[in-house]
Every structure is written in structure tokens, then in C-alpha cells.
Enzyme design. Sequence first.
Site, PDB file in Angstrom:
ATOM      1  N   ARG A 257       0.829  -1.213   0.000  1.00  0.00           N
ATOM      2  CA  ARG A 257       0.000   0.000   0.000  1.00  0.00           C
ATOM      3  C   ARG A 257       0.859   1.258   0.000  1.00  0.00           C
ATOM      4  O   ARG A 257       0.608   2.200  -0.775  1.00  0.00           O
ATOM      5  CB  ARG A 257      -0.930   0.023   1.230  1.00  0.00           C
ATOM      6  CG  ARG A 257      -2.128  -0.903   1.159  1.00  0.00           C
ATOM      7  CD  ARG A 257      -1.814  -2.389   1.181  1.00  0.00           C
ATOM      8  NE  ARG A 257      -1.137  -2.850   2.374  1.00  0.00           N
ATOM      9  CZ  ARG A 257      -0.507  -4.021   2.486  1.00  0.00           C
ATOM     10  NH1 ARG A 257      -0.441  -4.869   1.478  1.00  0.00           N
ATOM     11  NH2 ARG A 257       0.093  -4.355   3.616  1.00  0.00           N
TER      12      ARG A 257
ATOM     13  N   CYS B  95      -5.516  -2.871   8.611  1.00  0.00           N
ATOM     14  CA  CYS B  95      -4.355  -2.260   7.939  1.00  0.00           C
ATOM     15  C   CYS B  95      -4.719  -0.807   7.734  1.00  0.00           C
ATOM     16  O   CYS B  95      -5.687  -0.501   7.022  1.00  0.00           O
ATOM     17  CB  CYS B  95      -4.080  -2.927   6.596  1.00  0.00           C
ATOM     18  SG  CYS B  95      -2.884  -2.003   5.577  1.00  0.00           S
ATOM     19  N   ASN B  96      -3.954   0.083   8.362  1.00  0.00           N
ATOM     20  CA  ASN B  96      -4.285   1.502   8.253  1.00  0.00           C
ATOM     21  C   ASN B  96      -4.082   2.034   6.831  1.00  0.00           C
ATOM     22  O   ASN B  96      -4.947   2.726   6.291  1.00  0.00           O
ATOM     23  CB  ASN B  96      -3.447   2.319   9.235  1.00  0.00           C
ATOM     24  CG  ASN B  96      -3.923   2.159  10.674  1.00  0.00           C
ATOM     25  OD1 ASN B  96      -4.794   2.900  11.129  1.00  0.00           O
ATOM     26  ND2 ASN B  96      -3.385   1.194  11.397  1.00  0.00           N
TER      27      ASN B  96
ATOM     28  N   ALA C  41      -4.287   0.733   3.998  1.00  0.00           N
ATOM     29  CA  ALA C  41      -5.324   0.337   3.037  1.00  0.00           C
ATOM     30  C   ALA C  41      -6.505   1.310   3.051  1.00  0.00           C
ATOM     31  O   ALA C  41      -7.265   1.381   2.072  1.00  0.00           O
ATOM     32  CB  ALA C  41      -5.804  -1.083   3.342  1.00  0.00           C
TER      33      ALA C  41
ATOM     34  N   LYS D 130       6.726  -7.349  10.205  1.00  0.00           N
ATOM     35  CA  LYS D 130       6.241  -8.164   9.079  1.00  0.00           C
ATOM     36  C   LYS D 130       7.143  -9.374   8.840  1.00  0.00           C
ATOM     37  O   LYS D 130       6.700 -10.403   8.333  1.00  0.00           O
ATOM     38  CB  LYS D 130       6.154  -7.314   7.808  1.00  0.00           C
ATOM     39  CG  LYS D 130       4.975  -6.336   7.824  1.00  0.00           C
ATOM     40  CD  LYS D 130       4.950  -5.482   6.555  1.00  0.00           C
ATOM     41  CE  LYS D 130       3.860  -4.411   6.583  1.00  0.00           C
ATOM     42  NZ  LYS D 130       2.495  -4.935   6.499  1.00  0.00           N
TER      43      LYS D 130
ATOM     44  N   CYS E 211      -0.563   2.183  12.605  1.00  0.00           N
ATOM     45  CA  CYS E 211      -0.166   1.081  11.720  1.00  0.00           C
ATOM     46  C   CYS E 211      -0.312  -0.154  12.580  1.00  0.00           C
ATOM     47  O   CYS E 211       0.167  -0.174  13.733  1.00  0.00           O
ATOM     48  CB  CYS E 211       1.273   1.240  11.246  1.00  0.00           C
ATOM     49  SG  CYS E 211       1.910  -0.268  10.459  1.00  0.00           S
TER      50      CYS E 211
END
Lengths: 233, 233
Positions: free
Chosen positions: B48, B82-83, B85, B162, B192
Amino acid sequence: MSMIGILGGMGPLATVDFMDKIVRLTGASRDQEHLPLLVANLPHIEDRSSAIIDGGADPLPALLDGIDLLNRNRVGLIAIPCNSAHHWYAPIRAHSKAPVLHIAQTCVAAVPHTARRVALLATGGALVSGFYQQALAERDIEAVTPNEAMQPRVAACIREVKAGYLDLAAAHLEEVLAMFAHDGVSTALMACTEIPLAAQRIASPPLTLIDSSLELARAVVTYACERGWNRPR
Amino acid sequence: MSMIGILGGMGPLATVDFMDKIVRLTGASRDQEHLPLLVANLPHIEDRSSAIIDGGADPLPALLDGIDLLNRNRVGLIAIPCNSAHHWYAPIRAHSKAPVLHIAQTCVAAVPHTARRVALLATGGALVSGFYQQALAERDIEAVTPNEAMQPRVAACIREVKAGYLDLAAAHLEEVLAMFAHDGVSTALMACTEIPLAAQRIASPPLTLIDSSLELARAVVTYACERGWNRPR
């Protein structure tokens, strides 16, 4: 690219723990190297142990509804992070288009070759069902089950995890492990996916613990990575 | 009975953490009182931040595919842990039959009334997009963003989560928090969903931390429990 289908919610915290294991075992360095999952977390499926022992409501129709949901969405493999649900493995497998891994097969395969007797920590329903004892017998391993005084402690451990009380669950589990250690058993199967969440709170367990949820996660990750589901196109 | 739809995988560990929060917030004492979830963990959705900043591949088609999957399975509500997005929130909302919660709205609503300046810890993409700054401005709160020396540390924190390196991620985050504390900022938004996983490893953060993932989970649980999705029939 295929997705891994997870029929979960039995219980929900065990499903979260199982997903966590899959993510950590994948060994990805960025989102796009991880494995796609479709997770049907369906906690309202009727109690498995009660159905096996007490003639409680049959969970099979709801289990098959979950299998149908996953197949409709074209998953390539199904895993069910609930041991007791595997009492219905034969009809589930016959019903599913996607292959369904068997948690007891993956768990028993992880028992060291030197172990001749292992303690079996499971719901009353899974013990009555007997599929673990059978999988162990196929490898000439004796299943040692908790006595009448200890099985209620195993059940309490599982129940407390489902309610979110992990420290209480761990206290019950410690009593059970101490009893087995006293009886000279050196390996125990955590044959219920709630139990590993309690075991995480025990600093030095007196037995070697084999985690059915972790072994199922390993099998899922191996299957999917061999087929490149983590690296589409 | 409806299910909660979760469009996840961005990243997978953040999705697991978000589910964990939903399960713990539900306050259920047995499986059958928990909330049904359908989780599409789709880690291959294009990056993103890269799309917003660098003109990288557009994630919107894959985001809408995920929304379609959830709607085809009749979820009653969608949450996206998910921020970044949410840069595409307007087209996602327009596309979805089920309502979609907005993570920034739920997160900013949790800022205490006394806070006039808050630090914004987010991906470079989310910062450029500006939807958090706008949501804060609507409450007359000033967004303080990391300087050019510090934003790479925020990005490194997110990247390490991640990849599963939570201790490294926490070390990066500690540097960022110390800088903001030194500048007299007393509240930070973890905007996030990877960042809370790093924050869990910091014993005494020098700022009040508001967790976007936790606030979205609270909103989901409230919405679903008000409608009785945890107690079907």
C-alpha cells in the site's frame, strides 16, 4: 494460487494461536511472501466432547457447513485446529473436495522414536473416541491417560483457556504434568489445541510436550510452501 | 446470525493480533458465546505504501477482490486491520454491500479530550495520504509526524514486525518514542497495525500509546454484540 482453509473457532483463541504458528513458521520477510489463509472461525459449532460422551447435540452438520464454506471459496487444503472434531474426520474427509489434514496423524508423527509410553492430554470426548490411542498403537506406543482424579483438571485447563483465563489454565495443567512426571512418563501429547496456550505460561514443564497445534501448522506450511502458495505467479 | 468479515494479511501477524483482541474483548466463557469471524488473510495484496508514494502497483483491485469474497459469504460487517489500506476507503465502501468500519475514525475517537497534539506513527504512505491528519483536524488535534531522521525508524519497526523480528522492531520503536517524549509530546497514535506488536515488548513506554488495532477491535465487538451475533437464535 490456492488458499489454506482453516475451520476454526473450536475454540477461537486456539484458532488464533494456530494462525500465529503458521505465520511464524512460514519464514517470510515481507507480507507478499506469507501464505494466504481463509479462516472460518465458527464458535457456535456444538460442543464436540458433549456430543461424543453425553449424546449432546450433533456438531457434524455445522462442521460440514464450515467445510462447504471453505470449499465454495476454493481453498486447496483444509486444517481443523480442534482435536475432538476429528472424531468426525471420516465423514468430513468424504464430504470435502479439498484434502483435509488429520491433526492426530501429524501430532503422533512428531513423537520421538525412543518414546514407548506417552501421556495423552485431551478432552474427555477425544479420549472416548480413541483415535489418538489408535494412531499411537500403529506406532507401538502406549497411550497413558489421566486417572479419574486428573482428567477433570485437564478439562478445567481447557475450559479456562476457552474463557480467556490462561494463568488459571496453566495452574491446572501444572498439576497434571507433575502427576505424569511422578509416574515416570517423560513425554506428553497436548492433544487439545487449547492446552498449548496454558503450557506457554509454564516456565519449565517436567515433561517433553508435543503440541498438536504446532505439528498441524508445520504440516500446513510444508504442504503450501511446497506448492508455492507463498510465492504466486 | 451474521459473521464479522476481516480483510487481513496486511500483514499477517497484525491480523492474528487483531483477531486475538476481538476474542479477548468478547468476554465469552465458552466457545459458543464467541463471535463468528470470516478472515480473508490475503498477504499478496500489493504494498500500500509503495503505491501511494512511489506509484507502485495498485492494490485496489486485490482489495476489492477480498471485499467481494467476504460479501459473497454474507458477512454483516467488514473490518480491515491495515491503516494504509484506508487510503482506498471511499471506493472500498462504495463497493461493499456490508458496512466497512474506518480504522482512523475508531482510533481518533479514542484520543483523550485533553490531548491537543499527538504523534502519528504510520507508514510513509498513510502519512502522505493524510486521512489521519484530517480525522485529527476534525477534532482540533494537531498531528505531529516524525522528522526525516525518524520516519525511517518507524518504517524499519513495521518492516521487522512483518518479518517476525519483534525485538528488533521494538528497539526501533523505542528510539522513536524517546524522540517524541523529548519533544514534549505525551500521546502517540499507533496508526499502523504492526506497531502494537513491537510496543508489547516495551515495558514502560514514555508516551500514552493509542492502538488503532485495539480500537478497531473494540468497535467490531461492540457492533456485533449489540446485534447478538455472539448469541445466535
